[in-house]
Scaffold this motif. Structure first.
Motif, PDB file in Angstrom:
ATOM      1  N   GLY A  94     187.266  46.922  74.381  1.00  0.00           N
ATOM      2  CA  GLY A  94     186.518  45.717  74.021  1.00  0.00           C
ATOM      3  C   GLY A  94     185.374  45.420  74.965  1.00  0.00           C
ATOM      4  O   GLY A  94     184.419  44.726  74.586  1.00  0.00           O
ATOM      5  N   ALA A  95     185.419  45.968  76.176  1.00  0.00           N
ATOM      6  CA  ALA A  95     184.338  45.731  77.138  1.00  0.00           C
ATOM      7  C   ALA A  95     183.084  46.519  76.791  1.00  0.00           C
ATOM      8  O   ALA A  95     181.977  46.130  77.184  1.00  0.00           O
ATOM      9  CB  ALA A  95     184.808  46.098  78.544  1.00  0.00           C
ATOM     10  N   ALA A  96     183.242  47.630  76.056  1.00  0.00           N
ATOM     11  CA  ALA A  96     182.080  48.452  75.688  1.00  0.00           C
ATOM     12  C   ALA A  96     182.361  49.160  74.360  1.00  0.00           C
ATOM     13  O   ALA A  96     182.403  50.394  74.294  1.00  0.00           O
ATOM     14  CB  ALA A  96     181.772  49.467  76.778  1.00  0.00           C
ATOM     15  N   PRO A  97     182.555  48.393  73.287  1.00  0.00           N
ATOM     16  CA  PRO A  97     182.969  49.009  72.030  1.00  0.00           C
ATOM     17  C   PRO A  97     181.956  49.981  71.450  1.00  0.00           C
ATOM     18  O   PRO A  97     182.340  51.032  70.917  1.00  0.00           O
ATOM     19  CB  PRO A  97     183.195  47.808  71.096  1.00  0.00           C
ATOM     20  CG  PRO A  97     182.369  46.708  71.695  1.00  0.00           C
ATOM     21  CD  PRO A  97     182.426  46.930  73.175  1.00  0.00           C
ATOM     22  N   ASP A  98     180.658  49.655  71.535  1.00  0.00           N
ATOM     23  CA  ASP A  98     179.670  50.560  70.958  1.00  0.00           C
ATOM     24  C   ASP A  98     179.643  51.895  71.695  1.00  0.00           C
ATOM     25  O   ASP A  98     179.495  52.958  71.077  1.00  0.00           O
ATOM     26  CB  ASP A  98     178.281  49.924  70.984  1.00  0.00           C
ATOM     27  CG  ASP A  98     178.133  48.798  69.969  1.00  0.00           C
ATOM     28  OD1 ASP A  98     179.154  48.424  69.356  1.00  0.00           O
ATOM     29  OD2 ASP A  98     177.004  48.306  69.790  1.00  0.00           O
ATOM     30  N   ALA A  99     179.792  51.853  73.016  1.00  0.00           N
ATOM     31  CA  ALA A  99     179.824  53.097  73.790  1.00  0.00           C
ATOM     32  C   ALA A  99     181.063  53.912  73.437  1.00  0.00           C
ATOM     33  O   ALA A  99     180.994  55.146  73.294  1.00  0.00           O
ATOM     34  CB  ALA A  99     179.797  52.796  75.278  1.00  0.00           C
ATOM     35  N   PHE A 100     182.204  53.239  73.289  1.00  0.00           N
ATOM     36  CA  PHE A 100     183.455  53.940  72.991  1.00  0.00           C
ATOM     37  C   PHE A 100     183.408  54.564  71.603  1.00  0.00           C
ATOM     38  O   PHE A 100     183.572  55.785  71.450  1.00  0.00           O
ATOM     39  CB  PHE A 100     184.634  52.969  73.101  1.00  0.00           C
ATOM     40  CG  PHE A 100     185.971  53.604  72.823  1.00  0.00           C
ATOM     41  CD1 PHE A 100     186.587  54.401  73.775  1.00  0.00           C
ATOM     42  CD2 PHE A 100     186.610  53.397  71.614  1.00  0.00           C
ATOM     43  CE1 PHE A 100     187.826  54.993  73.524  1.00  0.00           C
ATOM     44  CE2 PHE A 100     187.842  53.979  71.350  1.00  0.00           C
ATOM     45  CZ  PHE A 100     188.449  54.776  72.312  1.00  0.00           C
ATOM     46  N   PHE A 101     183.172  53.758  70.582  1.00  0.00           N
ATOM     47  CA  PHE A 101     183.206  54.285  69.223  1.00  0.00           C
ATOM     48  C   PHE A 101     182.011  55.199  68.947  1.00  0.00           C
ATOM     49  O   PHE A 101     182.151  56.210  68.243  1.00  0.00           O
ATOM     50  CB  PHE A 101     183.258  53.132  68.216  1.00  0.00           C
ATOM     51  CG  PHE A 101     184.504  52.296  68.322  1.00  0.00           C
ATOM     52  CD1 PHE A 101     185.742  52.825  68.006  1.00  0.00           C
ATOM     53  CD2 PHE A 101     184.448  50.987  68.766  1.00  0.00           C
ATOM     54  CE1 PHE A 101     186.902  52.069  68.118  1.00  0.00           C
ATOM     55  CE2 PHE A 101     185.593  50.208  68.879  1.00  0.00           C
ATOM     56  CZ  PHE A 101     186.830  50.759  68.557  1.00  0.00           C
ATOM     57  N   GLY A 102     180.872  54.876  69.520  1.00  0.00           N
ATOM     58  CA  GLY A 102     179.708  55.719  69.341  1.00  0.00           C
ATOM     59  C   GLY A 102     179.882  57.096  69.937  1.00  0.00           C
ATOM     60  O   GLY A 102     179.303  58.084  69.452  1.00  0.00           O
ATOM     61  N   HIS A 103     180.676  57.192  70.999  1.00  0.00           N
ATOM     62  CA  HIS A 103     180.959  58.483  71.637  1.00  0.00           C
ATOM     63  C   HIS A 103     181.501  59.474  70.623  1.00  0.00           C
ATOM     64  O   HIS A 103     181.089  60.643  70.577  1.00  0.00           O
ATOM     65  CB  HIS A 103     181.957  58.262  72.774  1.00  0.00           C
ATOM     66  CG  HIS A 103     182.540  59.515  73.339  1.00  0.00           C
ATOM     67  ND1 HIS A 103     181.855  60.338  74.198  1.00  0.00           N
ATOM     68  CD2 HIS A 103     183.767  60.093  73.158  1.00  0.00           C
ATOM     69  CE1 HIS A 103     182.624  61.368  74.538  1.00  0.00           C
ATOM     70  NE2 HIS A 103     183.777  61.234  73.928  1.00  0.00           N
ATOM     71  N   PHE A 104     182.429  59.031  69.767  1.00  0.00           N
ATOM     72  CA  PHE A 104     183.049  59.932  68.796  1.00  0.00           C
ATOM     73  C   PHE A 104     182.091  60.273  67.662  1.00  0.00           C
ATOM     74  O   PHE A 104     182.100  61.397  67.156  1.00  0.00           O
ATOM     75  CB  PHE A 104     184.349  59.318  68.286  1.00  0.00           C
ATOM     76  CG  PHE A 104     185.325  59.033  69.388  1.00  0.00           C
ATOM     77  CD1 PHE A 104     186.037  60.062  69.979  1.00  0.00           C
ATOM     78  CD2 PHE A 104     185.491  57.744  69.873  1.00  0.00           C
ATOM     79  CE1 PHE A 104     186.913  59.817  71.030  1.00  0.00           C
ATOM     80  CE2 PHE A 104     186.364  57.485  70.918  1.00  0.00           C
ATOM     81  CZ  PHE A 104     187.071  58.523  71.500  1.00  0.00           C
ATOM     82  N   LEU A 105     181.282  59.317  67.259  1.00  0.00           N
ATOM     83  CA  LEU A 105     180.267  59.606  66.247  1.00  0.00           C
ATOM     84  C   LEU A 105     179.299  60.665  66.747  1.00  0.00           C
ATOM     85  O   LEU A 105     178.779  61.469  65.960  1.00  0.00           O
ATOM     86  CB  LEU A 105     179.519  58.331  65.865  1.00  0.00           C
ATOM     87  CG  LEU A 105     180.335  57.260  65.143  1.00  0.00           C
ATOM     88  CD1 LEU A 105     179.510  55.985  64.979  1.00  0.00           C
ATOM     89  CD2 LEU A 105     180.811  57.760  63.774  1.00  0.00           C
ATOM     90  N   ASP A 106     179.060  60.686  68.047  1.00  0.00           N
ATOM     91  CA  ASP A 106     178.135  61.659  68.629  1.00  0.00           C
ATOM     92  C   ASP A 106     178.771  63.040  68.794  1.00  0.00           C
ATOM     93  O   ASP A 106     178.220  64.040  68.322  1.00  0.00           O
ATOM     94  CB  ASP A 106     177.632  61.167  69.984  1.00  0.00           C
ATOM     95  CG  ASP A 106     176.741  59.938  69.870  1.00  0.00           C
ATOM     96  OD1 ASP A 106     176.146  59.735  68.801  1.00  0.00           O
ATOM     97  OD2 ASP A 106     176.659  59.180  70.864  1.00  0.00           O
ATOM     98  N   ILE A 107     179.941  63.083  69.446  1.00  0.00           N
ATOM     99  CA  ILE A 107     180.481  64.399  69.815  1.00  0.00           C
ATOM    100  C   ILE A 107     181.186  65.098  68.655  1.00  0.00           C
ATOM    101  O   ILE A 107     181.374  66.316  68.693  1.00  0.00           O
ATOM    102  CB  ILE A 107     181.431  64.311  71.023  1.00  0.00           C
ATOM    103  CG1 ILE A 107     182.715  63.540  70.667  1.00  0.00           C
ATOM    104  CG2 ILE A 107     180.733  63.681  72.219  1.00  0.00           C
ATOM    105  CD1 ILE A 107     183.798  63.688  71.725  1.00  0.00           C
TER     106      ILE A 107
END
Length: 292
Positions: A168-181
């Motif tokens: 919850g502290a960095a949701p876009d970074a967390f979920f976006g990581h999987f969309l990227d890799i």
């Protein structure tokens, strides 16, 4: 404007006490339910759904806890067990007038579809699982340094509190990581769809974590009980999978064959999001399954 599946009609359908699912329905003909994965919504099926709607009634829900569907508080392990989520899908189909239907799922949706096939063999006529292993097998093969690719599985398996706070502290970074890799072709997830995925995940951190937490606990128990009882998928089954089994050191065909006697396993040249990166191949595989 929020992206939508072209020419599909949207509605909210009650499936359990206090739980409604957001669902897009299109086409006509025999029913086919398509379940999305992580970190996505029903929109991942937008290309495949419009193709198959030419001769099927295609039903694309957001799973409980995801997208625009309801997100009940995790009261106990059953709230987001795959057994509960599979019962949602059966209830959804019945509310739309279908007692029997074909079912395909990707990633998390494939785990729900797998459980539906075991729990409701009289209801699920055909089953497709995209780029996943059954929960019990997944935990058995994840070991050593190669398990680093599944770090999120271990993070979200932790007791309530810490994983929700960290994500919850960095949701876009967390979920976006999987969309990227997990994407070989970044054009497969355009900017507006990516934004819709991130918006949906940002609003669903506790329920997404609860879904994954269930897969490290109660879902394993359910799979283990079925394996001990000799439970198998009785319907024709198609599995589409990247060739990551060899890289991680397991035989995906053998693992799936233990559950599905009538299995066709097809390697797909794409990233994880094959319905978006290789929609024509995915649609063809589903048509081949439905013809069996």
């Amino acid at each position: 404007m929020t992206p939508a599946i072209k020419n599909f009609t949207y509605r909210r359908v009650p499936v359990a006490d206090g739980v409604c699912l957001n669902v897009a329905v299109g086409g006509s003909g025999p029913p086919l339910v398509l379940l999305h994965g992580f970190p996505q919504t029903h929109l991942m099926w937008r290309h495949v759904a419009t193709d198959l709607a030419a001769d099927h009634t295609v039903i694309c829900p957001d799973l409980r806890g995801y997208g625009a569907s309801d997100k009940p508080v995790e009261m106990d392990p059953t709230t987001y067990s795959k057994r509960t989520m599979a019962a949602d899908i059966v209830a959804l189909a019945r509310a739309l007038g279908y007692d029997r239907f074909a079912l395909a799922g990707h990633d998390r949706g494939a785990l729900v579809a797998f459980r539906a096939g075991l729990d409701h063999p009289e209801t699920v006529t055909h089953l497709a699982c995209l780029d996943v292993l059954p929960t019990l097998d997944m935990w058995d093969v994840m070991r050593g340094a190669t398990a680093a690719v599944g770090f999120h599985l271990y993070l979200m398996a932790q007791p309530p509190g810490l994983p929700e706070q960290l994500i919850g502290a960095a949701p876009d970074a967390f979920f976006g990581h999987f969309l990227d890799i997990w994407t070989n072709d970044t054009r497969a997830v355009p900017t507006d769809v990516r934004a819709a995925y991130l918006d949906a995940c940002r609003a669903a951190v506790p329920s997404i974590v609860a879904d994954y937490r269930a897969s490290a606990g109660i879902d394993v128990d359910h799979d283990r009980a079925d394996r001990a009882a000799g439970g198998q998928l009785r319907m024709p089954v198609a599995v589409l999978q990247q060739d990551w089994g060899a890289a991680l050191g397991f035989d995906a065909v053998a693992l799936w064959s233990a559950w599905a006697p009538d299995l066709r396993h097809t390697p797909v040249t794409s990233g994880h999001f094959m319905a978006e990166e290789a929609p024509a191949d995915t649609a063809k595989a589903l048509r081949d399954l439905l013809a069996r």
